[in-house]
Structures are given as C-alpha cells and as structure tokens.
Design a protein around this motif. Structure first.
Motif, PDB file in Angstrom:
ATOM      1  N   ILE A   1     100.117  39.782 -29.751  1.00 35.08           N
ATOM      2  CA  ILE A   1     101.204  39.685 -29.772  1.00 35.08           C
ATOM      3  C   ILE A   1     101.062  38.286 -28.772  1.00 35.08           C
ATOM      4  O   ILE A   1     101.446  37.235 -28.406  1.00 35.08           O
ATOM      5  N   PHE A   2     101.022  38.819 -27.796  1.00 31.15           N
ATOM      6  CA  PHE A   2     101.491  38.441 -26.557  1.00 31.15           C
ATOM      7  C   PHE A   2     100.143  36.880 -25.809  1.00 31.15           C
ATOM      8  O   PHE A   2     100.421  35.891 -25.543  1.00 31.15           O
ATOM      9  N   PHE A   3      99.122  37.191 -26.823  1.00 35.14           N
ATOM     10  CA  PHE A   3      97.542  36.527 -25.994  1.00 35.14           C
ATOM     11  C   PHE A   3      97.971  34.731 -27.409  1.00 35.14           C
ATOM     12  O   PHE A   3      97.649  33.975 -26.893  1.00 35.14           O
ATOM     13  N   CYS A   4      98.543  35.140 -28.097  1.00 38.54           N
ATOM     14  CA  CYS A   4      98.952  34.212 -29.747  1.00 38.54           C
ATOM     15  C   CYS A   4      99.754  33.559 -28.872  1.00 38.54           C
ATOM     16  O   CYS A   4     100.049  32.070 -29.716  1.00 38.54           O
ATOM     17  N   CYS A   5     100.837  34.180 -28.151  1.00 33.25           N
ATOM     18  CA  CYS A   5     102.052  33.116 -27.695  1.00 33.25           C
ATOM     19  C   CYS A   5     101.813  31.685 -27.726  1.00 33.25           C
ATOM     20  O   CYS A   5     102.541  30.910 -27.533  1.00 33.25           O
ATOM     21  N   PRO A   6     101.026  31.185 -25.957  1.00 37.31           N
ATOM     22  CA  PRO A   6     100.553  29.747 -26.030  1.00 37.31           C
ATOM     23  C   PRO A   6     100.704  29.416 -27.541  1.00 37.31           C
ATOM     24  O   PRO A   6     100.873  27.421 -27.515  1.00 37.31           O
ATOM     25  N   ILE A   7      99.329  29.819 -28.308  1.00 36.94           N
ATOM     26  CA  ILE A   7      98.868  28.812 -29.373  1.00 36.94           C
ATOM     27  C   ILE A   7     100.162  28.674 -30.479  1.00 36.94           C
ATOM     28  O   ILE A   7     100.401  27.252 -31.350  1.00 36.94           O
ATOM     29  N   ALA A   8     100.982  30.086 -30.600  1.00 36.00           N
ATOM     30  CA  ALA A   8     102.586  29.772 -31.205  1.00 36.00           C
ATOM     31  C   ALA A   8     103.536  29.106 -30.123  1.00 36.00           C
ATOM     32  O   ALA A   8     103.759  27.836 -31.740  1.00 36.00           O
ATOM     33  N   SER A   9     103.006  28.584 -29.189  1.00 40.46           N
ATOM     34  CA  SER A   9     104.170  27.454 -28.550  1.00 40.46           C
ATOM     35  C   SER A   9     103.652  25.941 -29.460  1.00 40.46           C
ATOM     36  O   SER A   9     104.443  25.235 -29.153  1.00 40.46           O
ATOM     37  N   VAL A  10     102.100  26.022 -29.224  1.00 39.11           N
ATOM     38  CA  VAL A  10     102.574  24.626 -29.501  1.00 39.11           C
ATOM     39  C   VAL A  10     102.128  24.426 -31.097  1.00 39.11           C
ATOM     40  O   VAL A  10     103.001  23.196 -31.334  1.00 39.11           O
ATOM     41  N   PHE A  11     102.316  25.067 -31.963  1.00 40.83           N
ATOM     42  CA  PHE A  11     102.302  25.037 -33.306  1.00 40.83           C
ATOM     43  C   PHE A  11     103.890  24.823 -33.381  1.00 40.83           C
ATOM     44  O   PHE A  11     104.484  24.368 -33.898  1.00 40.83           O
ATOM     45  N   THR A  12     104.627  25.504 -32.657  1.00 45.24           N
ATOM     46  CA  THR A  12     106.206  25.019 -32.171  1.00 45.24           C
ATOM     47  C   THR A  12     106.582  23.897 -32.422  1.00 45.24           C
ATOM     48  O   THR A  12     107.423  23.146 -32.899  1.00 45.24           O
ATOM     49  N   ASP A  13     106.660  23.492 -31.122  1.00 44.02           N
ATOM     50  CA  ASP A  13     106.276  22.269 -31.263  1.00 44.02           C
ATOM     51  C   ASP A  13     105.406  21.014 -32.191  1.00 44.02           C
ATOM     52  O   ASP A  13     106.514  19.676 -32.120  1.00 44.02           O
ATOM     53  N   MET A  14     104.993  20.577 -32.198  1.00 45.33           N
ATOM     54  CA  MET A  14     104.329  20.431 -33.570  1.00 45.33           C
ATOM     55  C   MET A  14     104.816  20.161 -34.944  1.00 45.33           C
ATOM     56  O   MET A  14     104.824  18.817 -35.461  1.00 45.33           O
ATOM     57  N   PHE A  15     105.149  22.050 -35.645  1.00 42.02           N
ATOM     58  CA  PHE A  15     105.302  22.110 -37.000  1.00 42.02           C
ATOM     59  C   PHE A  15     107.031  22.064 -37.029  1.00 42.02           C
ATOM     60  O   PHE A  15     107.426  21.902 -38.364  1.00 42.02           O
ATOM     61  N   GLY A  16     107.636  21.962 -36.117  1.00 45.61           N
ATOM     62  CA  GLY A  16     109.560  22.841 -35.633  1.00 45.61           C
ATOM     63  C   GLY A  16     109.277  24.390 -35.733  1.00 45.61           C
ATOM     64  O   GLY A  16     108.331  24.756 -35.593  1.00 45.61           O
ATOM     65  N   CYS A  17     110.547  25.193 -35.340  1.00 44.50           N
ATOM     66  CA  CYS A  17     110.683  26.286 -35.039  1.00 44.50           C
ATOM     67  C   CYS A  17     111.004  27.087 -37.033  1.00 44.50           C
ATOM     68  O   CYS A  17     109.284  27.928 -36.765  1.00 44.50           O
ATOM     69  N   ARG A  18     111.540  27.022 -38.205  1.00 51.45           N
ATOM     70  CA  ARG A  18     111.456  26.799 -39.111  1.00 51.45           C
ATOM     71  C   ARG A  18     110.388  27.366 -39.542  1.00 51.45           C
ATOM     72  O   ARG A  18     109.861  28.506 -40.185  1.00 51.45           O
ATOM     73  N   LYS A  19     108.997  25.988 -39.790  1.00 50.32           N
ATOM     74  CA  LYS A  19     108.166  26.406 -40.586  1.00 50.32           C
ATOM     75  C   LYS A  19     106.950  26.838 -39.951  1.00 50.32           C
ATOM     76  O   LYS A  19     106.401  27.816 -40.627  1.00 50.32           O
ATOM     77  N   THR A  20     106.978  27.933 -38.464  1.00 53.48           N
ATOM     78  CA  THR A  20     106.222  27.917 -37.716  1.00 53.48           C
ATOM     79  C   THR A  20     107.059  29.565 -38.037  1.00 53.48           C
ATOM     80  O   THR A  20     105.372  30.438 -38.302  1.00 53.48           O
ATOM     81  N   ALA A  21     107.827  29.838 -37.952  1.00 55.64           N
ATOM     82  CA  ALA A  21     108.120  31.446 -37.773  1.00 55.64           C
ATOM     83  C   ALA A  21     108.001  31.320 -39.870  1.00 55.64           C
ATOM     84  O   ALA A  21     108.143  32.860 -39.519  1.00 55.64           O
ATOM     85  N   VAL A  22     107.796  30.585 -40.520  1.00 48.24           N
ATOM     86  CA  VAL A  22     108.230  31.153 -41.456  1.00 48.24           C
ATOM     87  C   VAL A  22     107.196  31.951 -42.423  1.00 48.24           C
ATOM     88  O   VAL A  22     106.631  32.578 -42.689  1.00 48.24           O
ATOM     89  N   VAL A  23     105.958  30.739 -41.994  1.00 46.71           N
ATOM     90  CA  VAL A  23     104.152  31.023 -41.789  1.00 46.71           C
ATOM     91  C   VAL A  23     104.223  32.526 -41.237  1.00 46.71           C
ATOM     92  O   VAL A  23     103.647  33.524 -41.603  1.00 46.71           O
TER      93      VAL A  23
END
Length: 323
Positions: A123-145
């Motif tokens: 969970i915490f190891f993927c947080c930097p990658i999730a932050s990049v995807f959040t910045d690229m695609f937005g909060c809603r798309k990243t959270a839904v997927v």
C-alpha cells in the motif's frame, strides 16, 4: 586638425552608464554584493514558486463546502475501508491459520503473517506511483480504477485453496488497488477546502480509527459463524461502496494531462476522455527536497514507522498463545 573617430553608441552608452568611483585593479568588474535572494530563507520560497507552476495559471479557489462535504465523506469511507481492513489483519491472521494449517508444515505461521505484511507494505510502496497517476489522470479516474482493482483482488482471494496464491491476490493486487484508491482521497481534499482543511483532514483520518475499532468485532463474528472465504466476500462490499464513492471526486483543478493539452475543465463531468494521451513534461519534481525541514521529515517518518504495523499482525495470535 585630424578629427577623432566617433565612439560607437554602445561603448558610449556603457561608459556613460558607469558611475564615478575607484577603479578596480586589472579592469575586473566588481563582485556583486549578497542580496536578499541569496539568503538561505529564500530557497524555500524559490522551491515553492517552482512547484506552484507558471504565474498565469491560478487554480480555482476551493468552495469550502457544498459538494466538498460529500467528497469528505467519500474520503472518510476510503480511509476507513482501507486501513480498517489492514489494521484488523490480526483477526484475519488467526482465521487464515485455522483455514490453511497443516500438521507437517511448521512454517505456516511465518507464511501466513507474510500475507498481511506484504499487503501493508505494498500500500505504501505504491503511493509514489499512485501520486504520479493522480497528477496525470486526476483524482477520480485513479481512485475508481484503484477501487475496482482492490475489489477484484479481494474477491479472487476468496477462491484460493492454499496460502501461497494470497501473496498475489491479497498481498499485491488488493493492496495496490487500495493504494491507488487511497492516495487521491488525500489530494482531493485540498481542491475543495483550504481554510477548513485541518478540520476536514481530522474527520477523514478519524474514519480509519472508527473502522479499526469496529471491524474486528464484525470480522470475529464472521470468522466464527461463516468461513474465512465468506468473510472476504463480505469485505468486498466495502470495496464496492468505495468504488461508487470514488465517483464523487469531481475535479476542480485541471490535471497535468489537461494542462498539456490546453483544456480547461471541458471533461469535468466525464470519466474517461478520448483525447490522445500526452504525458507531462516532468513526472518527478525533486525540488521540494531542497527544503531541509521537508527532507528530514521525509526520511524520519519511514524510520519511525518501521515497526509500527508489527503489533497489528501478531497481537491477536500472541494473545491466543498466552491464553
């Protein structure tokens, strides 16, 4: 009389611009004096301006309420579901031992503990990658997927026949989905709140505490009356609600993908855009690490949390062993 050659305009302007004063030896230019911009205090301001982006691109002002309260409840459910399940892993640990234990396997305790430990770490190891995807695609798309991936991982964990497949389904797929659903819930709060951000963050964080207190009672009841696999299927309901709650993350500020393409919120109410993908120019910005306070904080927090989750995994089993 021989006329003197006329001095070029650039040279004449240069000579006229120099104020009278003592000449420096060798004709060298005088050294610049240290100004306010050279002080160490100005480094943090320069980094803050660099991270903020161009001066003309001002983000919209947070509404400080309205739809934001629903976003706060969705983020609260996200924190409660993700960390409530993770922090109650001690009950699941005992249930996994009872389900998969064999007489000839003396390492089953270690193998079972590895499932929850791997899930927490991912969970915490993927947080930097999730932050990049959040910045690229937005909060809603990243959270839904992310919520959908977590649902698939948790549901597939209820159909395994041994402990080893849980490393993939529960420890990696479910955990990575939770990470991608959790990270946008932190970012979206700053889009809707500024003055009340401290209060909202406290309420959202309290969600994980409430779920951590209540979920062990539910899990204990389920594991005692139904099997471990049906318990995981009941937990899938939490992930499905998280999947629906992620749709409330309506974007206000454009993400990096929209900034590059020049759109200004034209896809605010659409989930997936058909535009051609154009990655941002800079994915990782390490300028923030120039701020000494942030660098010390970023290094100190992981060290402080190194053994934080050990009691969550082994506390229940140790109590049963002592009794």
């Amino acid at each position: 009389m021989v006329p003197f050659p006329e001095e070029p305009a650039a040279a004449r302007g240069t000579s006229e611009a120099q104020p009278p004063g003592p000449a420096t030896p060798g004709g060298a230019a005088p050294l610049p004096c240290p100004g306010p911009a050279d002080r160490p205090e100005a480094a943090g301001e320069r980094v803050e301006v660099e991270l903020a982006g161009p001066a003309g691109a001002e983000p919209p002002q947070p509404p400080e309420g309205g739809w934001g309260w629903l976003v706060m409840l969705a983020a609260m459910w996200c924190n409660g579901s993700v960390f409530g399940i993770q922090n109650a892993c001690g009950v699941l640990f005992v249930a996994m031992l009872k389900t998969f234990v064999t007489k000839d396997d003396d390492k089953m305790v270690f193998k079972t503990a590895w499932v929850s430990s791997l899930s927490m770490g991912m969970i915490f190891f993927c947080c930097p990658i999730a932050s990049v995807f959040t910045d690229m695609f937005g909060c809603r798309k990243t959270a839904v997927v992310g919520a959908a991936v977590g649902f698939i991982g948790l549901m597939s964990s209820s159909f395994v026949s041994s402990i080893e497949p849980l490393y993939l389904t529960y420890g990696i797929i479910f955990a990575c989905g939770c990470s991608f659903a959790y990270q946008p819930s932190l970012v979206i709060l700053g889009h809707y709140f500024k003055k009340r951000l401290g209060l909202v963050n406290g309420i959202v964080t309290a969600g994980s505490s409430i779920f951590t207190i209540l979920l062990p009672f539910l899990l204990r009841f389920l594991t005692d009356n139904v099997s471990f696999f049906y318990t995981l299927r009941v937990l899938c309901i939490f992930m499905f609600v998280l999947f629906l709650a992620s749709f409330t993350y309506r974007p206000l500020a454009p993400n990096a993908k929209d900034k590059e393409s020049g759109t200004k919120g034209s896809n605010r109410f659409s989930l997936f855009s058909r535009r051609k993908f154009s990655p941002p120019k800079k994915v990782f910005n390490f300028a923030i690490f120039k701020v000494t306070a942030y660098a010390v904080w970023a290094v100190g927090i992981p060290l402080a949390l190194f053994g934080y989750f050990v009691p969550y995994v082994h506390l229940v089993s140790m109590l049963l062993w002592l009794c």
